[in-house]
Scaffold this motif. Structure first.
Motif, PDB file in Angstrom:
ATOM      1  N   LYS A  41       0.810  -1.259  -0.062  1.00  0.00           N
ATOM      2  CA  LYS A  41       0.089   0.041  -0.022  1.00  0.00           C
ATOM      3  C   LYS A  41       0.695   1.383  -0.099  1.00  0.00           C
ATOM      4  O   LYS A  41       0.667   2.204  -0.739  1.00  0.00           O
ATOM      5  N   GLN A  42       1.801   1.136   0.722  1.00  0.00           N
ATOM      6  CA  GLN A  42       2.610   2.565   0.771  1.00  0.00           C
ATOM      7  C   GLN A  42       3.596   2.674  -0.343  1.00  0.00           C
ATOM      8  O   GLN A  42       3.592   3.693  -0.867  1.00  0.00           O
ATOM      9  N   THR A  43       4.064   1.630  -0.953  1.00  0.00           N
ATOM     10  CA  THR A  43       5.024   1.622  -2.173  1.00  0.00           C
ATOM     11  C   THR A  43       3.560   2.420  -3.459  1.00  0.00           C
ATOM     12  O   THR A  43       4.103   3.159  -4.193  1.00  0.00           O
ATOM     13  N   ILE A  55       6.055   0.748  -8.491  1.00  0.00           N
ATOM     14  CA  ILE A  55       7.462  -0.176  -8.656  1.00  0.00           C
ATOM     15  C   ILE A  55       7.262  -1.176  -7.830  1.00  0.00           C
ATOM     16  O   ILE A  55       7.537  -1.227  -6.640  1.00  0.00           O
ATOM     17  N   THR A  56       7.023  -2.376  -8.251  1.00  0.00           N
ATOM     18  CA  THR A  56       6.571  -3.427  -7.590  1.00  0.00           C
ATOM     19  C   THR A  56       7.908  -4.016  -6.820  1.00  0.00           C
ATOM     20  O   THR A  56       8.912  -3.764  -7.297  1.00  0.00           O
ATOM     21  N   THR A  82       3.631  -5.496   4.333  1.00  0.00           N
ATOM     22  CA  THR A  82       2.217  -5.130   4.242  1.00  0.00           C
ATOM     23  C   THR A  82       1.229  -5.184   5.350  1.00  0.00           C
ATOM     24  O   THR A  82       0.383  -4.411   5.657  1.00  0.00           O
ATOM     25  N   ASP A  83       1.247  -6.100   6.173  1.00  0.00           N
ATOM     26  CA  ASP A  83       0.729  -6.385   7.240  1.00  0.00           C
ATOM     27  C   ASP A  83       1.280  -5.998   8.539  1.00  0.00           C
ATOM     28  O   ASP A  83       0.821  -6.436   9.585  1.00  0.00           O
ATOM     29  N   ILE A  84       2.221  -5.374   8.410  1.00  0.00           N
ATOM     30  CA  ILE A  84       3.085  -4.722   9.628  1.00  0.00           C
ATOM     31  C   ILE A  84       2.627  -3.074   9.880  1.00  0.00           C
ATOM     32  O   ILE A  84       2.899  -2.537   8.692  1.00  0.00           O
ATOM     33  N   ALA A  85       2.569  -2.748  11.001  1.00  0.00           N
ATOM     34  CA  ALA A  85       2.411  -1.429  11.198  1.00  0.00           C
ATOM     35  C   ALA A  85       3.738  -0.423  10.488  1.00  0.00           C
ATOM     36  O   ALA A  85       4.854  -0.910  10.511  1.00  0.00           O
TER      37      ALA A  85
END
Length: 347
Positions: A41-43, A55-56, A82-85
């Motif tokens: 999500k951040q990427t 940019i995967t 992805t599932d980490i804060a």
């Protein structure tokens, strides 16, 4: 010398400063593991904010792996966050995930600043922290700065990553529009690579020069060969790459020669591959080079409209820039379009 070292980061995109640290760190350990951290999500958000395609992590791993492929003591791995804060939170989960990704005992972490030192020492008390060139004295750049201005920071981007960021200009039109000449002229002017039209030479190379014996398989092969040639041209591009025709043109000629379009060829059509389509009008003199069929001006205009409609049908409409006039006018117009795309200023 350490047994195993780790160098981690987002590498979005990887640049020469990153590579410098990888190489430097690799001289201090028997195995260096480069860990790409990725929060999907951040990427997506940071790429969108910079006006870039996503940019995967797969791309970043490919680019770094290609860059160090002949350095067998460097490995590239991925840590999915992805599932980490998001940082500065989630250190416990991140440390657990790091130990999963790097099951080897981590003797040292190589970092560009000491921001992470307290947490790394807390969660990896057995590891050393090695600081490297925090002032970025050799390569004064960051991935954030590169994302903000790709083309002016081109020389910092790793070679394998450059095709992703290069501007891609397709040049198309019907017979005797000057596509080949314009493509070469532009590539030479911008000191970059170009891809030639495979179909122009196909009959001579594979059919003994006889254009009456085309089969569907020939058009399939043309589309494949064109895609391969485009790929190799893009690998050596300098900020921009020029492509003389694409699979839409191959499909157009399939319709002319075979009487029908070609589903295999159409699978190669992708408007997202290009930033701009320079579509040349048939308003220059028709030149018979022994391969051309349609010299009548009315027929030329009819075929021009037919090809234009195909491009629109396949989703190119917003990318089309019509180029017309004599050869000088075409070159001048094309240069203006490319300069605008590259945001160049001519003094």
């Amino acid at each position: 010398m350490y047994q195993t070292g780790v160098y981690f980061g987002r590498f979005c995109p990887p640049h020469r400063g990153h590579l410098y640290q990888m190489i430097e760190a690799s001289t201090k350990c028997k195995k260096l593991i480069v860990v790409i951290s990725d929060n999907r999500k951040q990427t997506e958000e940071i790429c969108q904010s910079a006006g870039l395609p996503v940019i995967t992590y797969q791309l970043r791993k490919q680019w770094i792996a290609q860059q160090v492929q002949d350095m067998s003591h460097i490995e590239v791995r991925v840590l999915d966050e992805t599932d980490i804060a998001e940082y500065p939170f989630g250190w416990t989960e991140w440390a657990e995930r790091m130990r999963e990704v790097v099951s080897e005992k981590i003797d040292a972490f190589f970092v560009g600043d000491m921001e992470y030192e307290p947490q790394l020492l807390e969660y990896f008390p057995e590891s050393k922290i090695e600081l490297f060139d925090p002032a970025r004295s050799r390569y004064p750049i960051s991935a954030t700065e590169i994302r903000k201005d790709i083309l002016n920071n081109w020389h910092y981007i790793l070679g394998p990553a450059r095709p992703f960021f290069a501007k891609k200009i397709l040049i198309a039109g019907t017979e005797s529009c000057g596509k080949t000449t314009l493509t070469k002229c532009l590539a030479k002017l911008y000191n970059t690579s170009w891809s030639e039209e495979v179909g122009r030479y196909y009959a001579n190379d594979y059919l003994g020069g006889d254009e009456t014996i085309y089969t569907d398989e020939d058009f399939n092969r043309m589309a494949y060969l064109q895609a391969e040639q485009d790929y190799h041209a893009l690998r050596t591009a300098n900020k921009v790459c020029f492509f003389d025709t694409d699979a839409v043109v191959t499909d157009y000629y399939s319709e002319l020669y075979m009487g029908h379009r070609n589903a295999v060829v159409e699978a190669f059509i992708n408007p997202d591959k290009y930033d701009v389509l320079l579509f040349l009008s048939p308003d220059v003199e028709w030149v018979d080079d022994g391969q051309r069929l349609n010299g009548d001006q009315k027929k030329r205009e009819l075929l021009h409209n037919r090809l234009m409609n195909m491009y629109k049908e396949f989703g190119f409409e917003n990318k089309i820039r019509i180029v017309y006039g004599d050869y000088n006018a075409r070159l001048t117009k094309a240069i203006a379009i490319v300069d605008d795309l590259l945001k160049l200023r001519v003094y």
